[in-house]
Scaffold this motif. Structure first.
Motif: not given
Length: 78
Positions: A50-51, A7, A9, A53, A11
């Motif tokens: 980024n912990r 995915d 990232n 989605n 964030g």
């Protein structure tokens, strides 16, 4: 066999756009609530780090809140 891509990232980009907008996490979450999106500050913080989605509906809301095009969230990502 095709490799599975990780995915993206995004964030850090979300956080940078929030800083550029001069908003706190609490203010962003409050604005999302006004848009009828139920999200906690904890969940929002996880998205920025980024912990977790992000949902498409949340991404669209953030674009409106930060007054940017969706592409800004993906800037610098391959």
């Amino acid at each position: 066999m095709q490799k599975i891509r990780p995915d993206l990232n995004i964030g850090e980009n979300i956080q940078a756009l929030r800083y550029a907008s001069g908003l706190t996490q609490e203010e962003v979450v409050a604005k999302m609530h006004l848009m009828e999106l139920s999200i906690s500050k904890s969940t929002y913080a996880k998205i920025e780090t980024n912990r977790m989605n992000i949902k498409v509906s949340e991404l669209l809301a953030l674009a409106k809140i930060f007054k940017v095009d969706i592409s800004e969230f993906f800037r610098g990502l391959a």
